[in-house]
Scaffold this active site. Structure first.
Site, PDB file in Angstrom:
ATOM      1  N   ASP A 131       0.862  -1.177   0.000  1.00  0.00           N
ATOM      2  CA  ASP A 131       0.000   0.000   0.000  1.00  0.00           C
ATOM      3  C   ASP A 131       0.900   1.230   0.000  1.00  0.00           C
ATOM      4  O   ASP A 131       1.983   1.209   0.552  1.00  0.00           O
ATOM      5  CB  ASP A 131      -0.896  -0.004   1.232  1.00  0.00           C
ATOM      6  N   TYR A 171       1.052   5.549   0.561  1.00  0.00           N
ATOM      7  CA  TYR A 171       0.396   6.778   0.985  1.00  0.00           C
ATOM      8  C   TYR A 171       0.297   7.662  -0.246  1.00  0.00           C
ATOM      9  O   TYR A 171       1.116   8.555  -0.461  1.00  0.00           O
ATOM     10  CB  TYR A 171       1.200   7.492   2.070  1.00  0.00           C
ATOM     11  N   HIS A 229      -4.695  11.253   3.041  1.00  0.00           N
ATOM     12  CA  HIS A 229      -4.637   9.888   3.587  1.00  0.00           C
ATOM     13  C   HIS A 229      -3.436   9.741   4.519  1.00  0.00           C
ATOM     14  O   HIS A 229      -3.562   9.190   5.621  1.00  0.00           O
ATOM     15  CB  HIS A 229      -4.551   8.872   2.441  1.00  0.00           C
ATOM     16  N   ARG A 255       0.658   8.613  15.325  1.00  0.00           N
ATOM     17  CA  ARG A 255       1.452   9.548  16.122  1.00  0.00           C
ATOM     18  C   ARG A 255       0.585  10.718  16.581  1.00  0.00           C
ATOM     19  O   ARG A 255       0.752  11.848  16.112  1.00  0.00           O
ATOM     20  CB  ARG A 255       2.625  10.068  15.282  1.00  0.00           C
TER      21      ARG A 255
END
Length: 85
Positions: A7, A9, A14, A23
């Site tokens: 996958d 980013y 997203h 975080r």
């Protein structure tokens, strides 16, 4: 058979959403996000086949690493991962 996936980013929003989940008290995007697309493998891709008589050879995956993990202003480099689960 073990399936796996990769996958990326692909969108900034997203990446911000996921970074906020991972975080919550730090900036959501890591400093290298704007310089290089970030991809990650599903855990299934780390499964290897082997036996006691013929152990599987495990090769550390390569990727983008911080030159100094405590000071991200020093930039990044490419190399073998420092940790392997």
């Amino acid at each position: 058979a073990v399936g796996g996936y990769v996958d990326f980013y692909a969108g900034k929003q997203h990446a911000i959403n996921v970074g906020t989940l991972f975080r919550p008290n730090d900036p959501p995007l890591m400093p290298n996000w704007l310089r290089m697309p970030i991809g990650y493998n599903g855990r299934a891709s780390s499964v290897t086949v082997g036996s006691e008589k013929a152990p599987a050879q495990v090769v550390r995956p390569g990727g983008q690493l911080a030159v100094d993990p405590k000071d991200h202003t020093k930039g990044s480099t490419y190399g073998a991962c420092r940790l392997l689960d």
